[in-house]
Design an enzyme around this catalytic site. Structure first.
Site, PDB file in Angstrom:
ATOM      1  N   ASP A  67       0.818  -1.218   0.000  1.00 51.79           N
ATOM      2  CA  ASP A  67       0.000   0.000   0.000  1.00 51.79           C
ATOM      3  C   ASP A  67       0.851   1.267   0.000  1.00 51.79           C
ATOM      4  O   ASP A  67       2.064   1.221   0.220  1.00 51.79           O
ATOM      5  CB  ASP A  67      -0.973  -0.005   1.203  1.00 51.79           C
ATOM      6  CG  ASP A  67      -0.343  -0.534   2.493  1.00 51.79           C
ATOM      7  OD1 ASP A  67       0.892  -0.568   2.588  1.00 51.79           O
ATOM      8  OD2 ASP A  67      -1.106  -0.914   3.402  1.00 51.79           O
ATOM      9  N   ASN A 136      -7.933  -4.270  14.257  1.00 53.93           N
ATOM     10  CA  ASN A 136      -9.292  -4.674  13.879  1.00 53.93           C
ATOM     11  C   ASN A 136      -9.263  -5.781  12.825  1.00 53.93           C
ATOM     12  O   ASN A 136     -10.263  -6.070  12.189  1.00 53.93           O
ATOM     13  CB  ASN A 136     -10.079  -3.468  13.358  1.00 53.93           C
ATOM     14  CG  ASN A 136      -9.392  -2.818  12.154  1.00 53.93           C
ATOM     15  OD1 ASN A 136      -8.345  -3.297  11.698  1.00 53.93           O
ATOM     16  ND2 ASN A 136      -9.971  -1.756  11.642  1.00 53.93           N
ATOM     17  N   HIS A 138      -7.346  -5.713  10.102  1.00 55.33           N
ATOM     18  CA  HIS A 138      -7.064  -5.260   8.738  1.00 55.33           C
ATOM     19  C   HIS A 138      -5.732  -5.799   8.223  1.00 55.33           C
ATOM     20  O   HIS A 138      -4.812  -6.069   8.990  1.00 55.33           O
ATOM     21  CB  HIS A 138      -7.185  -3.732   8.599  1.00 55.33           C
ATOM     22  CG  HIS A 138      -6.049  -2.937   9.158  1.00 55.33           C
ATOM     23  ND1 HIS A 138      -6.244  -1.760   9.855  1.00 55.33           N
ATOM     24  CD2 HIS A 138      -4.705  -3.106   9.126  1.00 55.33           C
ATOM     25  CE1 HIS A 138      -5.074  -1.268  10.215  1.00 55.33           C
ATOM     26  NE2 HIS A 138      -4.117  -2.062   9.789  1.00 55.33           N
ATOM     27  N   GLU A 143      -9.964  -2.516   5.483  1.00 59.67           N
ATOM     28  CA  GLU A 143     -10.639  -2.430   6.773  1.00 59.67           C
ATOM     29  C   GLU A 143     -11.829  -3.388   6.800  1.00 59.67           C
ATOM     30  O   GLU A 143     -12.239  -3.899   5.747  1.00 59.67           O
ATOM     31  CB  GLU A 143     -11.105  -0.990   7.018  1.00 59.67           C
ATOM     32  CG  GLU A 143      -9.985   0.054   7.019  1.00 59.67           C
ATOM     33  CD  GLU A 143      -8.962  -0.143   8.155  1.00 59.67           C
ATOM     34  OE1 GLU A 143      -9.271  -0.849   9.135  1.00 59.67           O
ATOM     35  OE2 GLU A 143      -7.846   0.400   8.042  1.00 59.67           O
TER      36      GLU A 143
HETATM   37  C1  F6R Z   1       1.447  -1.966   6.256  1.00 55.24           C
HETATM   38  C2  F6R Z   1       0.050  -2.349   6.306  1.00 55.24           C
HETATM   39  C3  F6R Z   1      -0.739  -2.452   7.583  1.00 55.24           C
HETATM   40  C4  F6R Z   1       0.054  -2.916   8.789  1.00 55.24           C
HETATM   41  C5  F6R Z   1      -0.822  -3.004  10.039  1.00 55.24           C
HETATM   42  C6  F6R Z   1      -0.027  -3.339  11.286  1.00 55.24           C
HETATM   43  O1  F6R Z   1       1.911  -1.925   4.920  1.00 55.24           O
HETATM   44  O2  F6R Z   1      -0.479  -2.555   5.287  1.00 55.24           O
HETATM   45  O3  F6R Z   1      -1.825  -3.313   7.374  1.00 55.24           O
HETATM   46  O4  F6R Z   1       0.642  -4.163   8.537  1.00 55.24           O
HETATM   47  O5  F6R Z   1      -1.483  -1.785  10.248  1.00 55.24           O
HETATM   48  O6  F6R Z   1       0.829  -2.271  11.584  1.00 55.24           O
HETATM   49  P1  F6R Z   1       1.954  -2.374  12.704  1.00 55.24           P
HETATM   50  O7  F6R Z   1       2.946  -3.385  12.218  1.00 55.24           O
HETATM   51  O8  F6R Z   1       2.537  -0.995  12.771  1.00 55.24           O
HETATM   52  O9  F6R Z   1       1.270  -2.817  13.951  1.00 55.24           O
END
Ligand code: F6R
Length: 247
Positions: A67, A136, A138, A143
């Site tokens: 992303d 959540n 994701h 989401e």
């Molecule tokens: C990152 C991404 C997100 C993260 C997720 C967890 O490219 O797509 O889905 O993997 O938000 O984030 P952290 O590792 O910071 O807890």
């Protein structure tokens, strides 16, 4: 699903890095799907060390990231391209022209998303996709409620994400309102998935993802339907909930 548990974050990072290293050793021109966020930073550190010691080479590797924020170009220090450069690409022997991140500078979202799907197809699809997990459930910016068959698409960031990100920008008006993300269908087409989950704050959600119902309300639960998922966690995240599944 294969499950590996490290005692600590550092140990989990080592396990994840060794799985990615094995992928590279088995197929030196692998296509790696990569993630940003705090979870994979330790894994990237280990991969940099393995590259510096000559254990693995990224020379023939292609990468595609999950992303990117819309409206940020790669020189912005909050862009995911910048994150990848500073945490991995700048420190290993990868050919940067073969590292792909959705084009945050492209204002035409249909074009940005179509182009990204074409890029993934043109490199032959993802061999191993690294994923972090949101509180959540994701994955990427997908989401709860995102259709399981979604392809790369534009998402509106929630008010709470915009507010949380505002500390990283000069003013709240500079915070991106949208992002481009691989869809859940895109992620599911990877040949293998490495889900990396650490920290006590992820304990409930990873239990739900793996042991609860497969539902669009918990996006990562879709991974129960993927034939080749490796879960790597630390004790804090996995606790006793995975005792029977550990390798
Ligand atoms: C990152 C991404 C997100 C993260 C997720 C967890 O490219 O797509 O889905 O993997 O938000 O984030 P952290 O590792 O910071 O807890």
């Amino acid at each position: 699903m294969k499950v590996f548990c490290g005692e600590t974050y550092e140990e989990a990072s080592k396990i994840a890095a060794s799985i990615i290293a094995d992928q590279i050793k088995n197929k030196d021109n692998s296509v790696l799907g990569l993630a940003t966020g705090s979870t994979p930073i330790g894994t990237y550190k280990n991969l940099v060390e393995m590259n510096k010691s000559g254990e693995i080479s990224f020379k023939n590797i292609t990468s595609v990231n999950l992303d990117e924020y819309q409206g940020l170009d790669g020189s912005h220090d909050q862009s995911y391209r910048y994150f990848m450069n500073t945490n991995l690409f700048d420190h290993v022997d990868i050919d940067k022209s073969k590292t792909f991140v959705p084009n945050g500078s492209e204002a035409d979202d249909v074009k940005a998303c179509d182009d990204y799907e074409k890029t993934i197809a043109s490199v032959g699809g993802v061999d191993l996709q690294l994923l972090g997990l949101g509180h959540n459930g994701h994955i990427g910016f997908n989401e709860p409620g995102t259709p399981f068959d979604s392809k790369t698409h534009k998402v509106a960031l929630t008010e709470s994400t915009i507010n949380a990100n505002s500390r990283l920008f000069a003013s709240i008006d500079d915070v991106p309102r949208f992002a481009y993300t691989m869809g859940i269908g895109t992620i599911m087409s990877a040949k293998a998935v490495l889900l990396l989950v650490t920290g006590e704050d992820k304990r409930d959600i990873i239990d739900k993802v793996c042991h609860g119902p497969v539902t669009e309300d918990v996006p990562a639960s879709v991974l129960q339907n993927h034939p080749n998922v490796i879960l790597v966690g630390d004790k804090a995240a996995l606790g006793d909930n995975f005792a029977a599944e550990l390798r």
